[in-house]
Design a protein around this motif. Structure first.
Motif, PDB file in Angstrom:
ATOM      1  N   LEU A   1       0.841  -1.222  -0.065  1.00  0.00           N
ATOM      2  CA  LEU A   1       0.042  -0.019  -0.094  1.00  0.00           C
ATOM      3  C   LEU A   1       0.848   1.166  -0.105  1.00  0.00           C
ATOM      4  O   LEU A   1       1.569   1.517   0.913  1.00  0.00           O
ATOM      5  N   ASN A   2       0.720   1.801  -1.125  1.00  0.00           N
ATOM      6  CA  ASN A   2       1.861   3.183  -1.161  1.00  0.00           C
ATOM      7  C   ASN A   2       0.932   4.459  -1.690  1.00  0.00           C
ATOM      8  O   ASN A   2       0.580   4.377  -2.612  1.00  0.00           O
ATOM      9  N   LEU A   3       0.600   4.911  -0.512  1.00  0.00           N
ATOM     10  CA  LEU A   3       0.213   6.393  -0.764  1.00  0.00           C
ATOM     11  C   LEU A   3       1.181   7.548  -0.906  1.00  0.00           C
ATOM     12  O   LEU A   3       1.968   7.723  -0.001  1.00  0.00           O
ATOM     13  N   PRO A   4       1.224   7.906  -2.242  1.00  0.00           N
ATOM     14  CA  PRO A   4       2.119   8.933  -2.693  1.00  0.00           C
ATOM     15  C   PRO A   4       2.341  10.247  -1.771  1.00  0.00           C
ATOM     16  O   PRO A   4       1.236  10.407  -1.214  1.00  0.00           O
ATOM     17  N   ALA A   5       3.244  10.892  -1.791  1.00  0.00           N
ATOM     18  CA  ALA A   5       3.325  12.264  -1.195  1.00  0.00           C
ATOM     19  C   ALA A   5       2.423  13.131  -1.839  1.00  0.00           C
ATOM     20  O   ALA A   5       2.346  13.276  -3.098  1.00  0.00           O
ATOM     21  N   ILE A   6       2.104  14.185  -1.087  1.00  0.00           N
ATOM     22  CA  ILE A   6       1.188  15.079  -1.425  1.00  0.00           C
ATOM     23  C   ILE A   6       2.221  16.528  -1.519  1.00  0.00           C
ATOM     24  O   ILE A   6       2.267  17.227  -0.564  1.00  0.00           O
ATOM     25  N   ASP A   7       2.721  16.715  -2.736  1.00  0.00           N
ATOM     26  CA  ASP A   7       3.533  17.899  -2.822  1.00  0.00           C
ATOM     27  C   ASP A   7       2.906  18.972  -3.248  1.00  0.00           C
ATOM     28  O   ASP A   7       1.862  18.835  -3.390  1.00  0.00           O
ATOM     29  N   ASN A   8       3.649  20.029  -3.571  1.00  0.00           N
ATOM     30  CA  ASN A   8       2.867  21.207  -4.139  1.00  0.00           C
ATOM     31  C   ASN A   8       2.105  21.198  -5.191  1.00  0.00           C
ATOM     32  O   ASN A   8       0.881  21.624  -5.419  1.00  0.00           O
ATOM     33  N   LYS A   9       2.405  20.430  -6.388  1.00  0.00           N
ATOM     34  CA  LYS A   9       1.752  20.030  -7.356  1.00  0.00           C
ATOM     35  C   LYS A   9       0.595  19.515  -7.106  1.00  0.00           C
ATOM     36  O   LYS A   9      -0.450  19.703  -7.760  1.00  0.00           O
ATOM     37  N   LYS A  10       0.963  18.130  -6.265  1.00  0.00           N
ATOM     38  CA  LYS A  10      -0.385  17.247  -6.079  1.00  0.00           C
ATOM     39  C   LYS A  10      -1.512  18.136  -5.279  1.00  0.00           C
ATOM     40  O   LYS A  10      -2.743  18.162  -5.402  1.00  0.00           O
ATOM     41  N   LEU A  11      -1.009  19.241  -4.282  1.00  0.00           N
ATOM     42  CA  LEU A  11      -1.668  19.806  -3.539  1.00  0.00           C
ATOM     43  C   LEU A  11      -2.504  20.977  -4.534  1.00  0.00           C
ATOM     44  O   LEU A  11      -3.756  21.056  -4.395  1.00  0.00           O
ATOM     45  N   GLU A  12      -2.033  21.403  -5.511  1.00  0.00           N
ATOM     46  CA  GLU A  12      -2.524  22.305  -6.602  1.00  0.00           C
ATOM     47  C   GLU A  12      -3.756  21.592  -7.362  1.00  0.00           C
ATOM     48  O   GLU A  12      -4.670  22.216  -7.310  1.00  0.00           O
ATOM     49  N   GLU A  13      -3.335  20.540  -7.678  1.00  0.00           N
ATOM     50  CA  GLU A  13      -4.604  19.465  -8.029  1.00  0.00           C
ATOM     51  C   GLU A  13      -5.632  19.334  -7.412  1.00  0.00           C
ATOM     52  O   GLU A  13      -6.697  19.297  -7.809  1.00  0.00           O
ATOM     53  N   ILE A  14      -5.349  18.943  -6.207  1.00  0.00           N
ATOM     54  CA  ILE A  14      -6.494  18.767  -5.122  1.00  0.00           C
ATOM     55  C   ILE A  14      -7.400  20.132  -4.972  1.00  0.00           C
ATOM     56  O   ILE A  14      -8.364  20.352  -4.828  1.00  0.00           O
ATOM     57  N   MET A  15      -6.568  21.167  -4.979  1.00  0.00           N
ATOM     58  CA  MET A  15      -7.172  22.541  -4.722  1.00  0.00           C
ATOM     59  C   MET A  15      -7.914  22.931  -5.892  1.00  0.00           C
ATOM     60  O   MET A  15      -9.215  23.504  -5.716  1.00  0.00           O
ATOM     61  N   VAL A  16      -7.585  22.582  -7.041  1.00  0.00           N
ATOM     62  CA  VAL A  16      -8.636  22.850  -8.357  1.00  0.00           C
ATOM     63  C   VAL A  16      -9.342  22.100  -8.173  1.00  0.00           C
ATOM     64  O   VAL A  16     -10.889  22.933  -8.671  1.00  0.00           O
ATOM     65  N   ALA A  17      -9.688  20.892  -7.888  1.00  0.00           N
ATOM     66  CA  ALA A  17     -10.919  20.140  -7.826  1.00  0.00           C
ATOM     67  C   ALA A  17     -11.797  20.611  -6.775  1.00  0.00           C
ATOM     68  O   ALA A  17     -13.197  20.737  -6.721  1.00  0.00           O
ATOM     69  N   PHE A  18     -11.299  21.237  -5.680  1.00  0.00           N
ATOM     70  CA  PHE A  18     -11.919  21.550  -4.437  1.00  0.00           C
ATOM     71  C   PHE A  18     -12.682  22.976  -4.845  1.00  0.00           C
ATOM     72  O   PHE A  18     -13.838  23.216  -4.404  1.00  0.00           O
ATOM     73  N   LYS A  19     -12.035  23.764  -5.785  1.00  0.00           N
ATOM     74  CA  LYS A  19     -12.680  24.874  -6.008  1.00  0.00           C
ATOM     75  C   LYS A  19     -14.046  24.678  -6.968  1.00  0.00           C
ATOM     76  O   LYS A  19     -14.865  25.271  -6.785  1.00  0.00           O
ATOM     77  N   LYS A  20     -13.577  23.806  -7.869  1.00  0.00           N
ATOM     78  CA  LYS A  20     -14.983  23.230  -8.461  1.00  0.00           C
ATOM     79  C   LYS A  20     -16.062  22.832  -7.604  1.00  0.00           C
ATOM     80  O   LYS A  20     -17.284  22.986  -7.889  1.00  0.00           O
ATOM     81  N   SER A  21     -15.453  22.020  -6.567  1.00  0.00           N
ATOM     82  CA  SER A  21     -16.862  21.770  -5.505  1.00  0.00           C
ATOM     83  C   SER A  21     -17.355  23.056  -4.920  1.00  0.00           C
ATOM     84  O   SER A  21     -18.523  22.725  -4.853  1.00  0.00           O
ATOM     85  N   LEU A  22     -16.746  23.926  -4.643  1.00  0.00           N
ATOM     86  CA  LEU A  22     -17.235  25.123  -4.143  1.00  0.00           C
ATOM     87  C   LEU A  22     -18.210  25.710  -5.133  1.00  0.00           C
ATOM     88  O   LEU A  22     -19.315  26.174  -4.641  1.00  0.00           O
ATOM     89  N   LEU A  23     -17.595  25.918  -6.262  1.00  0.00           N
ATOM     90  CA  LEU A  23     -18.739  26.486  -7.342  1.00  0.00           C
ATOM     91  C   LEU A  23     -19.798  25.604  -7.756  1.00  0.00           C
ATOM     92  O   LEU A  23     -20.971  26.315  -7.646  1.00  0.00           O
ATOM     93  N   ASN A  24     -19.652  24.471  -7.565  1.00  0.00           N
ATOM     94  CA  ASN A  24     -21.032  23.432  -7.646  1.00  0.00           C
ATOM     95  C   ASN A  24     -21.877  23.512  -6.540  1.00  0.00           C
ATOM     96  O   ASN A  24     -23.214  23.762  -6.656  1.00  0.00           O
ATOM     97  N   GLU A  25     -21.379  23.803  -5.287  1.00  0.00           N
ATOM     98  CA  GLU A  25     -22.179  24.171  -3.937  1.00  0.00           C
ATOM     99  C   GLU A  25     -23.132  25.536  -4.428  1.00  0.00           C
ATOM    100  O   GLU A  25     -24.095  25.690  -4.031  1.00  0.00           O
ATOM    101  N   ALA A  26     -22.313  26.703  -4.800  1.00  0.00           N
ATOM    102  CA  ALA A  26     -22.857  27.888  -4.908  1.00  0.00           C
ATOM    103  C   ALA A  26     -23.898  27.845  -5.895  1.00  0.00           C
ATOM    104  O   ALA A  26     -24.994  28.429  -5.945  1.00  0.00           O
ATOM    105  N   ILE A  27     -23.778  27.091  -7.150  1.00  0.00           N
ATOM    106  CA  ILE A  27     -25.049  26.665  -8.145  1.00  0.00           C
ATOM    107  C   ILE A  27     -26.187  26.177  -7.561  1.00  0.00           C
ATOM    108  O   ILE A  27     -27.182  26.558  -7.785  1.00  0.00           O
TER     109      ILE A  27
END
Length: 294
Positions: free
Chosen positions: A267-293
């Motif tokens: 079981l290898n859970l990869p590191a969350i570096d800044n690049k991965k954190l930015e990918e997570i945050m882009v998806a998180f922003k979409k989630s917020l926008l969907n909530e607003a809609i």
């Protein structure tokens, strides 16, 4: 690429919560049969009757007190915390075993306190007793230690979707934060790991965290870059947060968990570096926008 895993019957206790709801979706998308009707885990007879009726092969217990807005809730609601976080976990494990299912109990690594110079293993003795929530996790862990159950310990769960229990939602809601390194569990990495564990069926305690660690300031800086450049926060010391006259009632655990044992199981859970954190945050922003809609 995900592994081709034999389809199983799961019962997810707490299947309408932050994590339970998402793993139900994941397992169904993978072709597994999933039961998630709400059951009061403090009622052993009802729990056992439902498991005997549905006959799952694997029971995963995500239930826990709501503890809203944070674990200070447990300081004022001790009876309910014991009833669900300790008694409910024991009931879920014993009922699963009696019904012939493999039990997985979702727990927490918030029983330790330490800096970046130490990674706590599954064998490390608890050294943090500063909150009622943490003390009850220690009691639960000790109660289940010699029973054939897998206790999965996660830390600071972070996700791509908006939810009050998502670490991102939590820290953006506070004007003052501490910023101390902690292990992180990214939920989209946790689901396939749990799916694989349902096949491997180990017992005992297992830390499931991503490689490396993050601090709150790292997360908030990426949040400002991707979501809200006007977000403001102040970093305070741990003593200012939880000391005399501090903000919180209970103390807070900060620690790194070793994931070496998980890696030995494949079981290898990869590191969350800044690049991965930015990918997570882009998806998180979409989630917020969907909530607003909505």
């Amino acid at each position: 690429m995900q592994e081709n895993i034999k389809k199983k019957k799961f019962y997810i206790l707490g299947g309408s919560g932050f994590m339970g709801g998402e793993i139900v979706k994941y397992l169904k998308s993978r072709g597994h049969q999933v039961f998630s009707d709400k059951i009061d885990v403090s009622n052993f007879s009802a729990l056992l009757a439902k498991l005997n009726e549905t006959k799952p092969e694997v029971v995963v217990n995500f239930t826990g007190v709501r503890a809203y807005p944070n674990i200070d809730w447990c300081e004022n609601n001790k009876e309910e915390t014991v009833k669900i976080n300790v008694g409910g976990a024991i009931n879920a494990t014993l009922a699963a075993i009696k019904a012939g299912a493999y039990p997985i109990q979702i727990s927490s690594g918030c029983i330790y306190s330490g800096g970046t110079d130490v990674e706590f293993t599954e064998e490390s003795e608890p050294n943090f007793f500063g909150s009622f929530y943490s003390r009850m996790r220690i009691i639960m862990q000790n109660a289940l230690k010699e029973i054939p159950v897998l206790q999965v310990r996660i830390r600071m769960p972070i996700a791509t979707f908006s939810h009050p229990r998502n670490l991102i939602n939590k820290i953006i809601s506070y004007p003052k934060i501490i910023s101390i390194p902690n292990s992180i569990t990214f939920l989209e990495d946790l689901w396939p790991a749990l799916e694989k564990l349902a096949v491997l069926k180990p017992t005992g305690i297992l830390n499931l965290t991503n490689d490396g660690y993050l601090n709150h300031a790292q997360i908030l800086e990426v949040y400002k870059k991707i979501v809200d450049p006007n977000h403001k926060y102040t970093i305070i010391s741990l003593d200012e947060l939880q000391g005399v006259g501090g903000i919180t009632k209970a103390k807070r655990s900060n620690c790194l968990l070793s994931n070496a044992k998980a890696k030995s199981l494949g079981l290898n859970l990869p590191a969350i570096d800044n690049k991965k954190l930015e990918e997570i945050m882009v998806a998180f922003k979409k989630s917020l926008l969907n909530e607003a809609i909505k």
